[in-house]
Design a protein around this motif. Sequence first.
Motif, PDB file in Angstrom:
ATOM      1  N   SER A  64       2.502  10.771 -19.996  1.00  0.00           N
ATOM      2  CA  SER A  64       2.159   9.455 -19.462  1.00  0.00           C
ATOM      3  C   SER A  64       1.702   9.584 -18.018  1.00  0.00           C
ATOM      4  CB  SER A  64       3.365   8.505 -19.532  1.00  0.00           C
ATOM      5  OG  SER A  64       3.819   8.357 -20.858  1.00  0.00           O
ATOM      6  N   THR A  65       1.102   8.513 -17.533  1.00  0.00           N
ATOM      7  CA  THR A  65       0.731   8.407 -16.136  1.00  0.00           C
ATOM      8  C   THR A  65       1.444   7.200 -15.538  1.00  0.00           C
ATOM      9  OG1 THR A  65      -1.435   9.404 -16.527  1.00  0.00           O
ATOM     10  CG2 THR A  65      -1.158   8.141 -14.497  1.00  0.00           C
ATOM     11  N   PHE A  66       2.161   7.403 -14.452  1.00  0.00           N
ATOM     12  CA  PHE A  66       2.896   6.336 -13.794  1.00  0.00           C
ATOM     13  C   PHE A  66       2.184   5.965 -12.495  1.00  0.00           C
ATOM     14  CE2 PHE A  66       6.812   8.619 -15.659  1.00  0.00           C
ATOM     15  CZ  PHE A  66       6.605   8.012 -16.894  1.00  0.00           C
ATOM     16  N   ARG A  67       1.953   4.693 -12.285  1.00  0.00           N
ATOM     17  CA  ARG A  67       1.396   4.224 -11.016  1.00  0.00           C
ATOM     18  C   ARG A  67       2.554   3.987 -10.059  1.00  0.00           C
ATOM     19  NH1 ARG A  67       0.319  -0.429  -8.228  1.00  0.00           N
ATOM     20  NH2 ARG A  67      -1.642  -0.498  -7.054  1.00  0.00           N
ATOM     21  N   TYR A  68       2.459   4.614  -8.900  1.00  0.00           N
ATOM     22  CA  TYR A  68       3.588   4.573  -7.973  1.00  0.00           C
ATOM     23  C   TYR A  68       3.077   4.290  -6.574  1.00  0.00           C
ATOM     24  CZ  TYR A  68       8.095   5.942  -5.953  1.00  0.00           C
ATOM     25  OH  TYR A  68       9.297   5.949  -5.293  1.00  0.00           O
ATOM     26  N   VAL A  69       3.741   3.397  -5.863  1.00  0.00           N
ATOM     27  CA  VAL A  69       3.386   3.098  -4.480  1.00  0.00           C
ATOM     28  C   VAL A  69       4.670   2.810  -3.712  1.00  0.00           C
ATOM     29  CG1 VAL A  69       3.045   0.638  -4.987  1.00  0.00           C
ATOM     30  CG2 VAL A  69       1.989   1.651  -2.952  1.00  0.00           C
ATOM     31  N   VAL A  70       4.747   3.324  -2.501  1.00  0.00           N
ATOM     32  CA  VAL A  70       5.909   3.079  -1.641  1.00  0.00           C
ATOM     33  C   VAL A  70       5.402   2.524  -0.317  1.00  0.00           C
ATOM     34  CG1 VAL A  70       7.842   4.099  -0.404  1.00  0.00           C
ATOM     35  CG2 VAL A  70       7.295   4.892  -2.706  1.00  0.00           C
ATOM     36  N   ASN A  71       5.756   1.291  -0.031  1.00  0.00           N
ATOM     37  CA  ASN A  71       5.496   0.703   1.280  1.00  0.00           C
ATOM     38  C   ASN A  71       6.758   0.848   2.126  1.00  0.00           C
ATOM     39  OD1 ASN A  71       2.818  -0.410   0.641  1.00  0.00           O
ATOM     40  ND2 ASN A  71       3.946  -1.751  -0.753  1.00  0.00           N
ATOM     41  N   VAL A  72       6.569   1.064   3.412  1.00  0.00           N
ATOM     42  CA  VAL A  72       7.699   1.320   4.310  1.00  0.00           C
ATOM     43  C   VAL A  72       7.729   0.240   5.390  1.00  0.00           C
ATOM     44  CG1 VAL A  72       8.720   2.924   5.961  1.00  0.00           C
ATOM     45  CG2 VAL A  72       7.640   3.799   3.875  1.00  0.00           C
ATOM     46  N   VAL A  75      14.958  -7.204  12.636  1.00  0.00           N
ATOM     47  CA  VAL A  75      13.610  -7.510  13.117  1.00  0.00           C
ATOM     48  C   VAL A  75      12.700  -6.339  12.775  1.00  0.00           C
ATOM     49  CG1 VAL A  75      12.199  -8.011  15.145  1.00  0.00           C
ATOM     50  CG2 VAL A  75      14.516  -8.962  14.959  1.00  0.00           C
ATOM     51  N   VAL A  76      11.529  -6.657  12.241  1.00  0.00           N
ATOM     52  CA  VAL A  76      10.569  -5.629  11.854  1.00  0.00           C
ATOM     53  C   VAL A  76      10.044  -4.935  13.107  1.00  0.00           C
ATOM     54  CG1 VAL A  76       8.343  -5.167  10.764  1.00  0.00           C
ATOM     55  CG2 VAL A  76       9.916  -6.855   9.761  1.00  0.00           C
ATOM     56  N   THR A  77      10.119  -3.621  13.112  1.00  0.00           N
ATOM     57  CA  THR A  77       9.564  -2.849  14.231  1.00  0.00           C
ATOM     58  C   THR A  77       8.258  -2.149  13.852  1.00  0.00           C
ATOM     59  OG1 THR A  77      10.951  -0.962  13.594  1.00  0.00           O
ATOM     60  CG2 THR A  77      11.821  -2.461  15.262  1.00  0.00           C
ATOM     61  N   ALA A  78       8.054  -1.878  12.566  1.00  0.00           N
ATOM     62  CA  ALA A  78       6.803  -1.258  12.126  1.00  0.00           C
ATOM     63  C   ALA A  78       6.673  -1.435  10.627  1.00  0.00           C
ATOM     64  CB  ALA A  78       6.762   0.232  12.485  1.00  0.00           C
ATOM     65  N   ARG A  79       5.423  -1.430  10.168  1.00  0.00           N
ATOM     66  CA  ARG A  79       5.137  -1.514   8.730  1.00  0.00           C
ATOM     67  C   ARG A  79       4.078  -0.474   8.397  1.00  0.00           C
ATOM     68  NH1 ARG A  79       1.532  -6.182   5.777  1.00  0.00           N
ATOM     69  NH2 ARG A  79       1.226  -5.054   3.812  1.00  0.00           N
ATOM     70  N   ILE A  80       4.322   0.318   7.348  1.00  0.00           N
ATOM     71  CA  ILE A  80       3.359   1.326   6.900  1.00  0.00           C
ATOM     72  C   ILE A  80       3.000   1.012   5.454  1.00  0.00           C
ATOM     73  CG2 ILE A  80       2.912   3.769   6.487  1.00  0.00           C
ATOM     74  CD1 ILE A  80       5.716   2.835   8.808  1.00  0.00           C
ATOM     75  N   THR A  81       1.753   0.680   5.232  1.00  0.00           N
ATOM     76  CA  THR A  81       1.299   0.338   3.887  1.00  0.00           C
ATOM     77  C   THR A  81       1.063   1.608   3.085  1.00  0.00           C
ATOM     78  OG1 THR A  81       0.250  -1.674   4.708  1.00  0.00           O
ATOM     79  CG2 THR A  81      -0.458  -0.874   2.544  1.00  0.00           C
ATOM     80  N   GLY A  82       1.709   1.699   1.949  1.00  0.00           N
ATOM     81  CA  GLY A  82       1.550   2.876   1.099  1.00  0.00           C
ATOM     82  C   GLY A  82       0.249   2.837   0.311  1.00  0.00           C
ATOM     83  N   THR A  83      -0.174   4.013  -0.120  1.00  0.00           N
ATOM     84  CA  THR A  83      -1.371   4.142  -0.945  1.00  0.00           C
ATOM     85  C   THR A  83      -0.948   4.374  -2.386  1.00  0.00           C
ATOM     86  OG1 THR A  83      -2.589   5.114   0.906  1.00  0.00           O
ATOM     87  CG2 THR A  83      -3.493   5.452  -1.316  1.00  0.00           C
ATOM     88  N   PRO A  84      -1.413   3.543  -3.337  1.00  0.00           N
ATOM     89  CA  PRO A  84      -1.029   3.757  -4.744  1.00  0.00           C
ATOM     90  C   PRO A  84      -1.504   5.118  -5.241  1.00  0.00           C
ATOM     91  CG  PRO A  84      -2.022   1.590  -4.420  1.00  0.00           C
ATOM     92  CD  PRO A  84      -2.263   2.357  -3.169  1.00  0.00           C
ATOM     93  N   VAL A  85      -0.657   5.771  -5.983  1.00  0.00           N
ATOM     94  CA  VAL A  85      -1.006   7.062  -6.569  1.00  0.00           C
ATOM     95  C   VAL A  85      -0.661   7.026  -8.052  1.00  0.00           C
ATOM     96  CG1 VAL A  85      -0.676   8.373  -4.456  1.00  0.00           C
ATOM     97  CG2 VAL A  85       1.245   8.045  -5.991  1.00  0.00           C
ATOM     98  N   ALA A  86      -1.415   7.791  -8.829  1.00  0.00           N
ATOM     99  CA  ALA A  86      -1.147   7.934 -10.261  1.00  0.00           C
ATOM    100  C   ALA A  86      -0.486   9.284 -10.481  1.00  0.00           C
ATOM    101  CB  ALA A  86      -2.434   7.818 -11.070  1.00  0.00           C
ATOM    102  N   MET A  87       0.753   9.266 -10.934  1.00  0.00           N
ATOM    103  CA  MET A  87       1.516  10.493 -11.134  1.00  0.00           C
ATOM    104  C   MET A  87       1.507  10.850 -12.614  1.00  0.00           C
ATOM    105  SD  MET A  87       4.781   9.808  -8.645  1.00  0.00           S
ATOM    106  CE  MET A  87       5.416  11.432  -9.002  1.00  0.00           C
TER     107      MET A  87
END
Length: 713
Positions: free
Chosen positions: A288-296, A269-281
């Motif tokens: 190169s530039t990699f677009r990376y995002v991590v949602n938790v 059961v989901v207890t919390a959700r944290i929306t990640g912010t896309p970043v360009a690494m």
Amino acid sequence: MNRLLPLAVLLSFVCPPGAAALGGSGSALPLLTRIQDIRALSQDGGALGYPVRIRGTVTHFDEVQRATLVVHDGAFGQFVMPPADAARVGIWADLKVGDLVEIEGHTARGGFAPNVIPAQVRRLGRASMPQERTIAYSAMLTGRYDCDYVGLVGVVQRAWLSSDPRSRVMFADVAIEDGIVRASFWDYSSPADLTRYIDARVKLRGNIGTLFGRTEQLRGVSLFAGRIGDVTVLEPAPDPFSLPTRSIRTIYNYSSEGEVNRRIRVRGVVTARITGTPVAMSDFTTSSTFRYVVNVVYVKDGTAGLRIETEQSPNVRPGDLVEAAGFPGVTPGRPILRNAVLRVIGAGIGPPPVDTALSGSNVLTPDHDAGIVRMSGQLLSVLAGTTERVLVLRSGDTIFNAGLDIDQAADGLERIRPGTLLSVTGVYSYQGGPPPSFRLFLRSAEDVRVLEPAHWWTMRHTEVMAVMLALVAGIGAFWMRALANRKRQQYQAVLTERTRVARELHDTVEQGLAGISLQLEAVAGSFQTAPEAARQSLDVARQMLRYSLEETRRSVMDLRSQALESRDLGGALSSLARQMTLNTRAEAHVRVTGARLRPDAAEDHHLLRIGLEALTNALKHAGASRIDLELTFGIDSTDLVVVDNGRGMDAGEGHPSGPHFGLQGVRERVDKLGGVLEIGSTPGQGTRVAVMIPVRSGVLRAALPGGESWQTS
């Protein structure tokens, strides 16, 4: 290596640590015909540009960008940089894997190790691929096997593309026994390539590369894996949601049949959700530039809590029942799932109950990681971010943050006054540090309850009142001290000026009179017995008297004009030079260059007097018609050079210890400043007086843009 070069150029290669360059110190460098000799060069050795002629089999070539060429001679591999003009080097654009080629060119410094720049590439035929080697990950990290042709077996855990739409290179993280290797494939064509190999056990063949930064230091291992179609699938990727369901409590428990690097499936059961912010690494190795995002997403299944990281944007809410499949990882707290995929199988089930209430000494421990906790604390402040509101609280001696997604934050949250005692409920996230810490992820505004409001008279009120009283007291004390110090400053100014005048009189009149007295005594003692010596002493006394008069006159002139009181050193030199050459046939030119010193009264005064002494000598004794004074402020020294076109002096006259007392005075002033004095003169060809004063520690300079110059005629 230039960071603007294409991907494969920047995936360069390491050479054995401490290898010595093969070339000598002469201009003719030996021809290198073995790849082994190139790999023995250091970066500095490769930069010398050794000529090369090597043969090898093409084991990797990017047929799209035509930028990545690796050749192998059966024992060693070598990276070849793309030429500036491919048409001039033969068959570059038509190369294929398996071609036997001969390359002529020279070595060059790479981004990580020496590379080869080709001048000519010739195809000699076709050849079989070299025998692939099996090398442990720890050995790859040494760099000694860089560019070798290897085979490795691992599990693909993630795949992605560069943000550059022109690139067709696909990257993949492949987990092998001891670490992660970044494989690159140059022929991406379908979005299905990004997903079909995830969680498959595969065998890859290719050349080892390195991941590195601007400091030319190794950061990881890469693999030039060729075409995507060259991947050999040993175990196909299963449907992630057909895997057996594991309880969260059993992740990374002991098991004699533990699987390595494969996905697992959990339900909770989901207890919390944290929306990640896309970043360009920005990745220096591949330019190169990699677009990376991590949602938790945090879930709980009745046995334990779990943190799930995903690049998906799952539309889940606390209370939803979900399934997730991902790759487990070890953290300082509870295990996590990375690179996961999720799906909702039941909405609105309801959040699980609180695990425990925290207080006292048990608030900071990894045992609570990913669990739901309740704790109380005194509010210190509320921080408003772009995606969340953060409550900063203190519980005993521990300060922690409690974050709430901005979509769930209530309007009244920011109106809670600091000092209020709150009860907060949320998901505990342990952060290993150092130093270790934790934060809470709140699920809604209902997770915040006021236990005790802040008192109307807060510590902030006390601090403001104390600051106001201190300010009033400070102003009063400053005003009283200013009144008391005003007369003291006036007296000190007079005393300082009297001290300066006394020093000037001591250096001019008193010293001069003392010298004259000594010479007159010598005259009195030798007048009868040695008339010639008495006459010489009298001439010296006369010269010293003339010099003392000139020095006294200059001191008085300096007191009257206050040359350095109203202008800087360059301006003072220009003004006094103009006065001294007025209504004469001589011209004086003053030029100031470099960075201007901040005021240094002692140095400015002595340099002014030195310049005036040289100017006076040129006018009175040398009969010069042109005098050039150049004042240069350098980083390490201040230089004053005075050049005239007068009659000059012979070697005895020009020496600072010679009969001219003015030059002796110049030497004394230069010695006081710890400088260097040079006097050059040739009879009939003028005189050059140069003074170099080193910059003393603690003296700063201010920029003088472009330099300044004055001219006086």
